[in-house]
Structure formats: structure tokens, C-alpha cells
Design an enzyme around this catalytic site. Structure first.
Site, PDB file in Angstrom:
ATOM      1  CG  ASP A 130      -1.778  -1.203   1.593  1.00  0.00           C
ATOM      2  OD1 ASP A 130      -2.285  -1.607   0.501  1.00  0.00           O
ATOM      3  OD2 ASP A 130      -2.784  -1.339   2.304  1.00  0.00           O
ATOM      4  NE  ARG A 181      -3.749  -1.489  -4.549  1.00  0.00           N
ATOM      5  CZ  ARG A 181      -3.857  -1.639  -3.091  1.00  0.00           C
ATOM      6  NH1 ARG A 181      -3.600  -1.105  -2.193  1.00  0.00           N
ATOM      7  NH2 ARG A 181      -3.857  -3.066  -3.016  1.00  0.00           N
ATOM      8  N   GLY A 185      -5.463   8.721  -4.256  1.00  0.00           N
ATOM      9  CA  GLY A 185      -4.314   8.922  -3.098  1.00  0.00           C
ATOM     10  C   GLY A 185      -5.736   9.258  -1.503  1.00  0.00           C
ATOM     11  CB  ALA A 186      -6.236   7.835   1.020  1.00  0.00           C
TER      12      ALA A 186
HETATM   13  C1  FAD Z   1      -8.310  -0.899  -3.549  1.00  0.00           C
HETATM   14  C2  FAD Z   1      -8.216   0.553  -3.081  1.00  0.00           C
HETATM   15  C3  FAD Z   1      -6.772   0.107  -2.828  1.00  0.00           C
HETATM   16  C4  FAD Z   1      -5.927   1.373  -2.199  1.00  0.00           C
HETATM   17  N1  FAD Z   1      -4.961   1.387  -1.605  1.00  0.00           N
HETATM   18  C5  FAD Z   1      -4.653   3.287  -1.758  1.00  0.00           C
HETATM   19  C6  FAD Z   1      -3.370   3.340  -1.385  1.00  0.00           C
HETATM   20  O1  FAD Z   1      -2.793   2.583  -0.819  1.00  0.00           O
HETATM   21  N2  FAD Z   1      -2.945   4.251  -0.724  1.00  0.00           N
HETATM   22  C7  FAD Z   1      -3.997   5.313  -0.701  1.00  0.00           C
HETATM   23  O2  FAD Z   1      -3.150   6.167  -0.667  1.00  0.00           O
HETATM   24  N3  FAD Z   1      -4.958   4.969  -1.317  1.00  0.00           N
HETATM   25  C8  FAD Z   1      -5.360   4.044  -1.348  1.00  0.00           C
HETATM   26  N4  FAD Z   1      -7.500   3.212  -1.777  1.00  0.00           N
HETATM   27  C9  FAD Z   1      -7.899   4.740  -1.635  1.00  0.00           C
HETATM   28  C10 FAD Z   1      -7.728   5.806  -2.983  1.00  0.00           C
HETATM   29  O3  FAD Z   1      -6.414   5.811  -2.965  1.00  0.00           O
HETATM   30  C11 FAD Z   1      -9.402   6.862  -2.808  1.00  0.00           C
HETATM   31  O4  FAD Z   1      -9.015   7.685  -1.735  1.00  0.00           O
HETATM   32  C12 FAD Z   1     -10.870   5.886  -2.790  1.00  0.00           C
HETATM   33  O5  FAD Z   1     -10.533   5.257  -3.437  1.00  0.00           O
HETATM   34  C13 FAD Z   1     -11.528   7.425  -3.108  1.00  0.00           C
HETATM   35  O6  FAD Z   1     -11.527   7.650  -4.274  1.00  0.00           O
HETATM   36  P1  FAD Z   1     -11.734   6.918  -5.975  1.00  0.00           P
HETATM   37  O7  FAD Z   1     -11.157   6.845  -6.652  1.00  0.00           O
HETATM   38  O8  FAD Z   1     -12.819   5.347  -5.040  1.00  0.00           O
HETATM   39  O9  FAD Z   1     -13.101   8.221  -6.361  1.00  0.00           O
HETATM   40  P2  FAD Z   1     -14.094   9.214  -5.115  1.00  0.00           P
HETATM   41  O10 FAD Z   1     -14.134  10.622  -6.496  1.00  0.00           O
HETATM   42  O11 FAD Z   1     -13.157   9.553  -4.113  1.00  0.00           O
HETATM   43  O12 FAD Z   1     -14.696   8.295  -5.064  1.00  0.00           O
HETATM   44  C14 FAD Z   1     -15.941   7.622  -5.821  1.00  0.00           C
HETATM   45  C15 FAD Z   1     -17.331   7.245  -5.785  1.00  0.00           C
HETATM   46  O13 FAD Z   1     -16.941   6.353  -4.818  1.00  0.00           O
HETATM   47  C16 FAD Z   1     -17.938   6.200  -3.386  1.00  0.00           C
HETATM   48  N5  FAD Z   1     -16.860   6.617  -2.590  1.00  0.00           N
HETATM   49  C17 FAD Z   1     -15.284   6.361  -2.356  1.00  0.00           C
HETATM   50  N6  FAD Z   1     -14.978   6.085  -1.612  1.00  0.00           N
HETATM   51  C18 FAD Z   1     -15.934   6.125  -0.818  1.00  0.00           C
HETATM   52  C19 FAD Z   1     -15.698   6.197   1.036  1.00  0.00           C
HETATM   53  N7  FAD Z   1     -15.192   6.199   1.522  1.00  0.00           N
HETATM   54  N8  FAD Z   1     -17.448   5.600   1.287  1.00  0.00           N
HETATM   55  C20 FAD Z   1     -18.085   5.483   0.613  1.00  0.00           C
HETATM   56  N9  FAD Z   1     -17.858   5.551  -0.413  1.00  0.00           N
HETATM   57  C21 FAD Z   1     -17.544   5.914  -1.366  1.00  0.00           C
HETATM   58  C22 FAD Z   1     -18.742   7.284  -4.078  1.00  0.00           C
HETATM   59  O14 FAD Z   1     -20.328   6.701  -4.293  1.00  0.00           O
HETATM   60  C23 FAD Z   1     -17.926   8.251  -4.672  1.00  0.00           C
HETATM   61  O15 FAD Z   1     -18.728   9.083  -4.983  1.00  0.00           O
HETATM   62  C24 FAD Z   1      -7.077   2.941  -2.440  1.00  0.00           C
HETATM   63  C25 FAD Z   1      -8.396   2.471  -2.938  1.00  0.00           C
HETATM   64  C26 FAD Z   1      -9.084   1.171  -3.645  1.00  0.00           C
HETATM   65  C27 FAD Z   1     -10.750   1.369  -4.056  1.00  0.00           C
END
Ligand code: FAD
Length: 307
Positions: A130, A181, A185-186
Site C-alpha cells: 500500500d 495499483r 490517494g487517501a
Molecule cells: C483497492 C483500493 C486500494 C487502495 N489503496 C490505496 C493505497 O495504497 N494508498 C492510498 O493512498 N489510497 C488507496 N486507496 C484509496 C484511494 O486512494 C481513494 O482515496 C479512494 O478510493 C476514493 O477515491 P475514488 O477513486 O473511489 O474516487 P472518489 O471520487 O473519491 O469516489 C467515487 C465514488 O465512490 C464512492 N466512494 C468512494 N470512497 C468512498 C467511501 N470511503 N465511502 C463510501 N463511498 C465511497 C462514492 O460513491 C463516490 O462518489 C485505495 C482504494 C482502493 C479502491
């Protein structure tokens, strides 16, 4: 600002303890985390595998502060790999470098990654590191490079489109043949290293996705953003990429509807399944992504009802 506050909260042990003892927080945790134990993680994974998804399992935890905790985390992943192989689950692992001691002792962390990679390889499983906050990005990319140099080609990492450096990291790891992957970014990152506006992060994601679809053997697109999912599908079709030559990845408990649709339409879907007791920072990051959940969480945390 809200994201920044939440990212501070994620690292606060007093809040973690408060949340752990508040029964009102539990429903929210249960939405995003499969449970406290390995058995809970395996149960969720088995159910998801039955509907056609593959899995990447995360024994939650991060930023460990002593070697014993890093060893314990590695041990938990060894157990996970053994049980997952026994149950013949189509599962890999997702692990945070700081959980394996990256900030304590880099050679020790590298050795733990190598051990897990060797065990995962026996089960033909992939290890994804991650990606955490930007202060460990370079060290994480190097862990992947070192693993490959030592022959562990089943090790890859997440890259975040929010970071300015990511296009270069995408090329660097694609040249190496490492699994990438791509996610948005979180972490709340400062402007000198990261895009601050959603539209910029999304544009960067799409550009990196296009590069990966052209150049990478098996890219992993981690997003629940239906517009990006649609754009990736379109781009892949234009390039003539087979549906089994890339995958979408989504988090346990998020956009189950989209997950089902993708599997139903014949796309590959890998679900990220977290389990374990150290869930607080993971859940807070999920809240930061979706502030709609936040009011409920804060009410639960501060209600004083600890019964
Ligand atoms: C498999 C996976 C692995 C990941 N690994 C990492 C990592 O190693 N490092 C890192 O920094 N980030 C990681 N992330 C998190 C990622 O960076 C985003 O913060 C997160 O996926 C939200 O972005 P999005 O692309 O879904 O788009 P967004 O525009 O944020 O969301 C799109 C839609 O998805 C839904 N949604 C998104 N998040 C949520 C939530 N938390 N609760 C409810 N509904 C939601 C909503 O309907 C939203 O409108 C990972 C995400 C996934 C899916």
C-alpha cells in the site's frame, strides 16, 4: 482542511481507543472492515470469491513503533497466506511498509517483505505494498525495486495520482515490470507535492491509466469513480486490450452495486478486504473520502454512551 483534520485524527491513539470502546461506532466499522479476526477476513473473502471477485487481504495496521510489532504483523500475514492457500482463495495481500517496520529499520522491513513475497509466490499470490503518505513514497518504490532485483517479481505497489511525482513512478515501475495499483490517494498532502483539486487528481489519474493501458502487462485500477471506470473500459476497448489483461479494484463495503455490475459484465474485479483490530486509521480515511459518513461517526464518538 477537513481532510487534514481527519488525517491528524487518524494517527491519534486516544481517539482510536475512544472509537474502539464506543458501540455506536461499530456499525460504521462493520461496513468497511470485515471483522477483527483472520477468520472474519477469510469469511468475507470466501463470499466475495463465490460471486466472481478476486481478493487482496489487508491485516490492518501501520506506523508500528517497535520491532516486535513489525514481526507480529509479518507473522499475521504469514498466517493469512497459509490459510488463504489452504482454502484455495484467489487472494493476494496488501501490506503497509510502515507496518513492517519501514520507519524503524529499512533492512528489517526489506527482509520481511522478501519473506512474505517468497511465501506468497508459493501460492501464486501477489503482494501489493500500500502507498502511505508522501514521506515514504520513495522508500516504498525502492522496496519494490529491491524485491524485483532479488527475483521477487510478485511484489508491486500502489501509486497515487494525487502526487506530482507519480507519472515518473508509473514509468519507473512499468519499465521494471512491477504490478502497479493506481489510486487517487487517501492522504492529505501539501501543495508542493500533490494536486489539491479533485479535477486535477482525476485528470492525472486518467493520464496515468492511459499510459498503463498502453504499456503495462497487467495494470490494476483502484477506484470507485464510475466516470473513470467508464473511461478506462472505453480506452481499453479502443486499444484492443482483453478484459482479462487488467483489473478494477474496489474496497470492501464501497460501491457494491458497481462491483456486481463489473463482475456481471465480465470485467475482472479484485476486492480489498481489511480485517483486524487496528482499524481506526483505515476507517477514518474512508470517512475523509466520504464526509457524508462523518457526522454520524462524530455523533457516535462523542455521544458519551459507552454502554
Ligand atoms: C483497492 C483500493 C486500494 C487502495 N489503496 C490505496 C493505497 O495504497 N494508498 C492510498 O493512498 N489510497 C488507496 N486507496 C484509496 C484511494 O486512494 C481513494 O482515496 C479512494 O478510493 C476514493 O477515491 P475514488 O477513486 O473511489 O474516487 P472518489 O471520487 O473519491 O469516489 C467515487 C465514488 O465512490 C464512492 N466512494 C468512494 N470512497 C468512498 C467511501 N470511503 N465511502 C463510501 N463511498 C465511497 C462514492 O460513491 C463516490 O462518489 C485505495 C482504494 C482502493 C479502491
Amino acid at each position: 482542511m477537513l481532510r487534514w483534520l481527519l488525517s491528524r485524527a487518524a494517527g491519534d491513539p486516544r481517539l482510536a481507543e475512544l472509537a474502539a470502546t464506543s458501540p455506536l461506532v461499530r456499525p460504521l466499522v462493520d461496513r468497511f472492515v470485515a471483522g477483527d479476526t483472520l477468520e472474519d477476513g477469510l469469511r468475507a473473502a470466501t463470499e466475495l470469491a463465490a460471486v466472481g471477485a478476486t481478493l487482496t487481504l489487508d491485516h490492518v495496521g501501520e506506523y508500528v513503533t517497535d520491532e516486535q510489532d513489525a514481526d507480529a504483523a509479518a507473522g499475521a500475514y504469514r498466517d493469512l497466506l497459509a490459510r488463504s492457500a489452504e482454502e484455495q482463495l484467489p487472494a493476494g495481500i496488501s501490506v503497509k511498509p510502515t507496518q513492517l517496520g519501514l520507519l524503524l529499520d529499512r533492512p528489517g522491513c526489506k527482509a520481511r517483505v522478501a519473506d512474505l513475497a517468497a511465501r506468497a509466490a508459493e501460492a501464486d499470490a501477489h503482494v501489493t505494498l500500500d502507498m502511505e503518505d508522501h514521506t515514504v513514497t520513495e522508500a516504498t518504490v525502492r522496496l519494490v525495486e529491491q524485491a524485483h532485483a532479488d527475483g521477487a517479481t510478485n511484489v508491486g505497489c500502489a501509486l497515487q495520482s494525487a502526487l506530482h511525482r507519480t507519472p515518473e513512478d508509473v514509468r519507473r515501475l512499468t519499465r521494471l515490470g512491477a504490478g502497479i495499483r493506481l489510486c487517487k490517494g487517501a492522504y492529505a498532502e501539501p501543495a508542493h507535492v500533490a494536486w489539491q483539486r479533485r479535477v486535477e487528481v482525476d485528470r492525472a489519474y486518467l493520464e496515468a491509466a492511459r499510459y498503463l493501458l498502453r504499456e503495462a502487462t497487467y495494470p490494476r485500477f483502484a477506484t470507485h469513480d464510475h466516470r473513470l471506470v467508464a473511461a478506462i473500459k472505453r480506452e481499453a476497448a479502443v486499444l484492443g486490450r482483453a478484459r482479462d489483461s487488467y483489473e478494477f479494484q474496489m474496497l470492501y463495503g464501497v460501491r457494491d452495486d458497481l462491483q456486481r455490475t463489473l463482475v456481471g459484465d465480465g470485467y475482472r474485479l479484485c476486492v480489498y478486504v481489511p480485517y483486524g483490530t487496528e482499524w481506526f486509521p483505515y476507517v477514518v480515511r474512508r470517512l475523509a473520502e466520504r464526509p457524508a459518513n462523518l457526522a454520524f461517526f462524530l455523533r457516535a464518538l462523542t455521544s458519551g454512551d459507552q454502554s
